[in-house]
Design an enzyme around this catalytic site. Structure first.
Site, PDB file in Angstrom:
ATOM      1  N   LYS A 115     -93.276  18.878  37.685  1.00  0.00           N
ATOM      2  CA  LYS A 115     -92.115  19.457  38.390  1.00  0.00           C
ATOM      3  C   LYS A 115     -92.248  19.228  39.896  1.00  0.00           C
ATOM      4  O   LYS A 115     -91.264  18.971  40.584  1.00  0.00           O
ATOM      5  CB  LYS A 115     -92.030  20.965  38.127  1.00  0.00           C
ATOM      6  N   TYR A 163    -103.964  30.420  23.594  1.00  0.00           N
ATOM      7  CA  TYR A 163    -103.316  29.164  24.000  1.00  0.00           C
ATOM      8  C   TYR A 163    -104.166  27.921  23.721  1.00  0.00           C
ATOM      9  O   TYR A 163    -103.661  26.802  23.800  1.00  0.00           O
ATOM     10  CB  TYR A 163    -103.024  29.172  25.506  1.00  0.00           C
ATOM     11  N   TYR A 197     -98.056  23.267  27.514  1.00  0.00           N
ATOM     12  CA  TYR A 197     -98.575  22.524  28.673  1.00  0.00           C
ATOM     13  C   TYR A 197     -99.979  21.973  28.439  1.00  0.00           C
ATOM     14  O   TYR A 197    -100.288  20.866  28.851  1.00  0.00           O
ATOM     15  CB  TYR A 197     -98.584  23.386  29.946  1.00  0.00           C
ATOM     16  N   TYR A 242     -97.380  20.787  33.671  1.00  0.00           N
ATOM     17  CA  TYR A 242     -95.958  21.116  33.885  1.00  0.00           C
ATOM     18  C   TYR A 242     -95.659  21.266  35.381  1.00  0.00           C
ATOM     19  O   TYR A 242     -94.753  20.631  35.917  1.00  0.00           O
ATOM     20  CB  TYR A 242     -95.669  22.412  33.127  1.00  0.00           C
TER      21      TYR A 242
HETATM   22  N1  LIG Z   1     -86.253  30.639  32.114  1.00  0.00           N
HETATM   23  C1  LIG Z   1     -86.968  30.679  33.225  1.00  0.00           C
HETATM   24  O1  LIG Z   1     -87.300  31.737  33.729  1.00  0.00           O
HETATM   25  C2  LIG Z   1     -87.371  29.428  33.929  1.00  0.00           C
HETATM   26  C3  LIG Z   1     -88.352  29.547  34.899  1.00  0.00           C
HETATM   27  C4  LIG Z   1     -88.754  28.439  35.617  1.00  0.00           C
HETATM   28  C5  LIG Z   1     -88.143  27.224  35.404  1.00  0.00           C
HETATM   29  N2  LIG Z   1     -87.169  27.121  34.464  1.00  0.00           N
HETATM   30  C6  LIG Z   1     -86.574  25.789  34.290  1.00  0.00           C
HETATM   31  O2  LIG Z   1     -85.184  25.919  33.996  1.00  0.00           O
HETATM   32  C7  LIG Z   1     -84.784  24.947  33.049  1.00  0.00           C
HETATM   33  C8  LIG Z   1     -84.112  25.606  31.843  1.00  0.00           C
HETATM   34  O3  LIG Z   1     -84.977  26.564  31.294  1.00  0.00           O
HETATM   35  P1  LIG Z   1     -84.599  27.445  30.007  1.00  0.00           P
HETATM   36  O4  LIG Z   1     -85.374  28.698  30.146  1.00  0.00           O
HETATM   37  O5  LIG Z   1     -83.143  27.499  29.838  1.00  0.00           O
HETATM   38  O6  LIG Z   1     -85.279  26.564  28.862  1.00  0.00           O
HETATM   39  P2  LIG Z   1     -84.734  26.151  27.424  1.00  0.00           P
HETATM   40  O7  LIG Z   1     -85.862  25.513  26.708  1.00  0.00           O
HETATM   41  O8  LIG Z   1     -84.064  27.309  26.782  1.00  0.00           O
HETATM   42  O9  LIG Z   1     -83.620  25.063  27.759  1.00  0.00           O
HETATM   43  C9  LIG Z   1     -83.888  23.698  27.972  1.00  0.00           C
HETATM   44  C10 LIG Z   1     -82.878  22.902  27.164  1.00  0.00           C
HETATM   45  O10 LIG Z   1     -83.082  21.518  27.435  1.00  0.00           O
HETATM   46  C11 LIG Z   1     -82.895  20.805  26.234  1.00  0.00           C
HETATM   47  N3  LIG Z   1     -83.612  19.526  26.319  1.00  0.00           N
HETATM   48  C12 LIG Z   1     -84.941  19.329  26.494  1.00  0.00           C
HETATM   49  N4  LIG Z   1     -85.224  18.019  26.466  1.00  0.00           N
HETATM   50  C13 LIG Z   1     -84.057  17.366  26.260  1.00  0.00           C
HETATM   51  C14 LIG Z   1     -83.717  16.008  26.116  1.00  0.00           C
HETATM   52  N5  LIG Z   1     -84.648  15.049  26.157  1.00  0.00           N
HETATM   53  N6  LIG Z   1     -82.424  15.666  25.912  1.00  0.00           N
HETATM   54  C15 LIG Z   1     -81.479  16.648  25.850  1.00  0.00           C
HETATM   55  N7  LIG Z   1     -81.742  17.952  25.967  1.00  0.00           N
HETATM   56  C16 LIG Z   1     -83.019  18.316  26.164  1.00  0.00           C
HETATM   57  C17 LIG Z   1     -83.497  21.706  25.165  1.00  0.00           C
HETATM   58  O11 LIG Z   1     -83.005  21.380  23.869  1.00  0.00           O
HETATM   59  C18 LIG Z   1     -83.064  23.082  25.643  1.00  0.00           C
HETATM   60  O12 LIG Z   1     -81.856  23.492  25.032  1.00  0.00           O
HETATM   61  C19 LIG Z   1     -86.045  24.138  32.733  1.00  0.00           C
HETATM   62  O13 LIG Z   1     -86.059  22.987  33.541  1.00  0.00           O
HETATM   63  C20 LIG Z   1     -87.184  25.052  33.125  1.00  0.00           C
HETATM   64  O14 LIG Z   1     -88.329  24.322  33.493  1.00  0.00           O
HETATM   65  C21 LIG Z   1     -86.788  28.188  33.699  1.00  0.00           C
HETATM   66  O1  LIG Z   2     -90.553  31.745  33.825  1.00  0.00           O
HETATM   67  C1  LIG Z   2     -90.988  31.171  34.833  1.00  0.00           C
HETATM   68  O2  LIG Z   2     -90.705  31.471  35.966  1.00  0.00           O
HETATM   69  C2  LIG Z   2     -91.960  30.028  34.672  1.00  0.00           C
HETATM   70  O3  LIG Z   2     -93.106  30.572  34.177  1.00  0.00           O
HETATM   71  C3  LIG Z   2     -93.434  30.492  32.837  1.00  0.00           C
HETATM   72  O4  LIG Z   2     -94.820  30.689  32.893  1.00  0.00           O
HETATM   73  P1  LIG Z   2     -95.436  32.112  32.638  1.00  0.00           P
HETATM   74  O5  LIG Z   2     -94.799  33.183  33.444  1.00  0.00           O
HETATM   75  O6  LIG Z   2     -96.901  32.002  32.765  1.00  0.00           O
HETATM   76  O7  LIG Z   2     -95.071  32.227  31.096  1.00  0.00           O
HETATM   77  P2  LIG Z   2     -94.915  33.416  30.082  1.00  0.00           P
HETATM   78  O8  LIG Z   2     -95.076  32.839  28.726  1.00  0.00           O
HETATM   79  O9  LIG Z   2     -93.654  34.129  30.331  1.00  0.00           O
HETATM   80  O10 LIG Z   2     -96.207  34.326  30.349  1.00  0.00           O
HETATM   81  C4  LIG Z   2     -96.302  35.299  31.346  1.00  0.00           C
HETATM   82  C5  LIG Z   2     -97.673  35.939  31.290  1.00  0.00           C
HETATM   83  O11 LIG Z   2     -97.799  36.681  30.066  1.00  0.00           O
HETATM   84  C6  LIG Z   2     -99.003  36.335  29.380  1.00  0.00           C
HETATM   85  N1  LIG Z   2     -98.734  36.492  27.919  1.00  0.00           N
HETATM   86  C7  LIG Z   2     -97.825  35.711  27.283  1.00  0.00           C
HETATM   87  C8  LIG Z   2     -97.551  35.914  25.941  1.00  0.00           C
HETATM   88  C9  LIG Z   2     -98.224  36.944  25.233  1.00  0.00           C
HETATM   89  O12 LIG Z   2     -98.011  37.180  24.014  1.00  0.00           O
HETATM   90  N2  LIG Z   2     -99.120  37.688  25.887  1.00  0.00           N
HETATM   91  C10 LIG Z   2     -99.394  37.506  27.222  1.00  0.00           C
HETATM   92  O13 LIG Z   2    -100.256  38.234  27.775  1.00  0.00           O
HETATM   93  C11 LIG Z   2     -99.315  34.920  29.848  1.00  0.00           C
HETATM   94  O14 LIG Z   2    -100.689  34.638  29.718  1.00  0.00           O
HETATM   95  C12 LIG Z   2     -98.870  34.988  31.318  1.00  0.00           C
HETATM   96  O15 LIG Z   2     -99.884  35.584  32.080  1.00  0.00           O
HETATM   97  C13 LIG Z   2     -93.152  29.124  32.241  1.00  0.00           C
HETATM   98  O16 LIG Z   2     -94.045  28.174  32.725  1.00  0.00           O
HETATM   99  C14 LIG Z   2     -91.805  28.631  32.565  1.00  0.00           C
HETATM  100  O17 LIG Z   2     -90.839  29.078  31.698  1.00  0.00           O
HETATM  101  C15 LIG Z   2     -91.332  28.879  33.942  1.00  0.00           C
HETATM  102  O18 LIG Z   2     -91.496  27.714  34.688  1.00  0.00           O
END
Ligand SMILES: NC(=O)c1ccc[n+]([C@@H]2O[C@H](COP(=O)([O-])OP(=O)(O)OC[C@H]3O[C@@H](n4cnc5c(N)ncnc54)[C@H](O)[C@@H]3O)[C@@H](O)[C@H]2O)c1
Ligand SMILES: O=C(O)[C@H]1O[C@H](OP(=O)(O)OP(=O)(O)OC[C@H]2O[C@@H](n3ccc(=O)[nH]c3=O)[C@H](O)[C@@H]2O)[C@H](O)[C@@H](O)[C@@H]1O
Length: 386
Positions: free
Chosen positions: A186, A328, A102, A182
């Site tokens: 969103k 970061y 980000y 980000y």
């Molecule tokens: N995992 C979480 O807890 C979490 C939390 C908050 C929001 N989200 C949202 O949920 C969604 C999915 O998250 P995830 O954790 O599965 O992430 P992820 O990165 O594993 O999956 C995203 C997928 O989108 C594909 N992608 C990205 N850009 C593309 C493009 N231009 N064309 C085709 N494919 C493309 C990537 O290749 C990837 O496989 C995202 O929108 C993310 O912002 C996830």
């Molecule tokens: O998962 C989610 O709901 C959302 O939040 C995440 O954001 P964040 O929770 O900050 O991301 P993480 O990388 O999972 O970090 C969580 C916390 O752990 C900390 N962290 C991360 C990595 C590490 O090695 N050590 C550490 O202390 C980060 O600073 C942060 O405070 C990401 O932005 C997205 O995948 C998503 O939108």
């Protein structure tokens, strides 16, 4: 599968779902469940397919023909509209969603989360197709409580920290804190989808995931991802545990998160997919308010759980502090606390999460150990012998 009914007792008809980002963490779990438990068809769109390879091959799989993979980059591929037209529902998961990007790749982050999602919304709206769009809990940014004095008793009052879809404001830091690129992108796509619903009748559902974690999340640097890459916290800490190195606590690990098991969260998405009348027009928090920890507590728990599942003794000093600037780079900032209000999802879909943090870490770290321990050992022995 026979006789499946929705929450109102109506039979569920088989549907075709265009799933964009199907090859990612959440997409892979959604596809898996759709194939094994429903008669629906998935048009899986992504640039990668590694995480769903087990669903695509061999052709003798029972759901053969119900899942098609389309290797498409949605930034520049005219086939996208055709796929959306063929489907009854589009689920858009595609995004750059790792915090390390980000502030270091803010343009890619904004393009991915806003500009690239625009055609998806437009095609759904113009063709009268339903859309489930994945946003994030990061749209809430910081809590109101974060701005109160440290010793204010109001900090204990849920009104100052519980995040509610219909009442909480979106509080981001200044522009130079590019962490918020980000969340801001969103937020704008949410507003656009909402406006398409209000002005043009788009049938939409917006999902705000709160830290969904489980197997197949992100990558282990140097094994199935770039060695310099920084994934989200589950994979960072898993990587440290696999390599027997201390877990890095960013700025002391004081931030708080609520973690939910991917399999619980997927149940909620299923209810949205199969109950359009209850899900359309809504924004849903999807998280587990009972699983709150500081990042430091998460590190301690993961260390304990990993020792149990791997049989290895934890390090004497299992964690080390690191500044956010070092970890970061410039422009990082953080959400202080994330507790989802569950009122709307409870009312509309009757959904509740089930799995405790300990249990979800136990099954996830068992998977990480089985999948990666040997590969990490080999990679580490190569580095030491070279
Ligand atoms: N995992 C979480 O807890 C979490 C939390 C908050 C929001 N989200 C949202 O949920 C969604 C999915 O998250 P995830 O954790 O599965 O992430 P992820 O990165 O594993 O999956 C995203 C997928 O989108 C594909 N992608 C990205 N850009 C593309 C493009 N231009 N064309 C085709 N494919 C493309 C990537 O290749 C990837 O496989 C995202 O929108 C993310 O912002 C996830
Ligand atoms: O998962 C989610 O709901 C959302 O939040 C995440 O954001 P964040 O929770 O900050 O991301 P993480 O990388 O999972 O970090 C969580 C916390 O752990 C900390 N962290 C991360 C990595 C590490 O090695 N050590 C550490 O202390 C980060 O600073 C942060 O405070 C990401 O932005 C997205 O995948 C998503 O939108």
């Amino acid at each position: 599968m026979a006789g499946r009914v929705d929450l109102d007792g109506n039979p569920i008809k088989p549907m075709t779902i265009c799933m964009i980002g199907a090859g990612g963490f959440i997409g892979s779990h959604l596809c898996e469940k759709l194939m094994s438990e429903t008669p629906h068809t998935v048009l899986a769109v992504d640039v990668y397919s590694d995480k769903i390879k087990h669903l695509l091959e061999p052709t003798s799989l029972p759901w053969n023909g119900r899942i098609q993979f389309h290797r498409i980059n949605i930034k520049n591929d005219s086939r996208l509209e055709g796929l959306i037209k063929m489907a009854d529902l589009t689920v858009n998961l595609a995004a750059i969603c790792t915090p390390a990007d980000y502030n270091t790749r803010p343009l890619d982050t904004i393009y991915s989360n806003f500009i690239d999602a625009l055609p998806v919304v437009k095609y759904c709206s113009e063709n009268g197709k339903r859309l489930i769009h994945f946003s994030t809990c990061e749209v809430y940014g910081k809590t109101i409580g974060a701005f109160l004095p440290e010793d204010s008793p109001l900090r204990q009052d849920p009104a100052y920290f519980v995040l509610s879809e219909e009442a909480s404001p979106c509080i981001f830091g200044p522009i130079e804190k590019q962490r918020w690129s980000y969340a801001c992108a969103k937020q704008l796509i949410e507003r656009l989808i909402y406006a398409e619903g209000a002005e043009n009748g788009l049938e939409f559902t917006i999902v705000r995931p709160f830290n969904w974690i489980g197997p197949r999340m992100d990558f282990i640097p140097g094994i199935d991802g770039p060695s310099e890459g920084v994934p989200r916290v589950l994979a960072c800490f898993s990587n440290n545990l696999l390599r027997h190195e201390p877990l890095k606590l960013v700025d002391g690990g004081h931030s708080q998160r609520t973690f939910i098991y991917i399999k619980d969260a997927i149940e909620a998405v299923f209810l949205m997919i199969e109950n359009p009348a209850r899900a359309n027009g809504h924004i849903f928090n999807v998280g587990n308010p009972n699983n709150e920890v500081t990042v430091k507590q998460l590190a301690e728990m993961m260390t304990q759980v990993y020792s149990k599942v791997s049989g290895e003794t934890p390090l004497e000093t299992p964690t080390v502090d690191v500044s956010s600037k070092e970890f970061y780079g410039e422009g990082y900032d953080d959400s202080d606390k994330r507790i989802p209000d569950m009122t709307i999802i409870n009312r509309q879909l009757g959904w509740n999460p089930k799995t405790s943090l300990w249990d979800l870490l136990e099954s996830t770290l068992t998977y990480q150990h089985r999948t990666y321990a040997e590969a990490v050992k080999q990679a580490m022995s190569k580095t030491t012998t070279n």
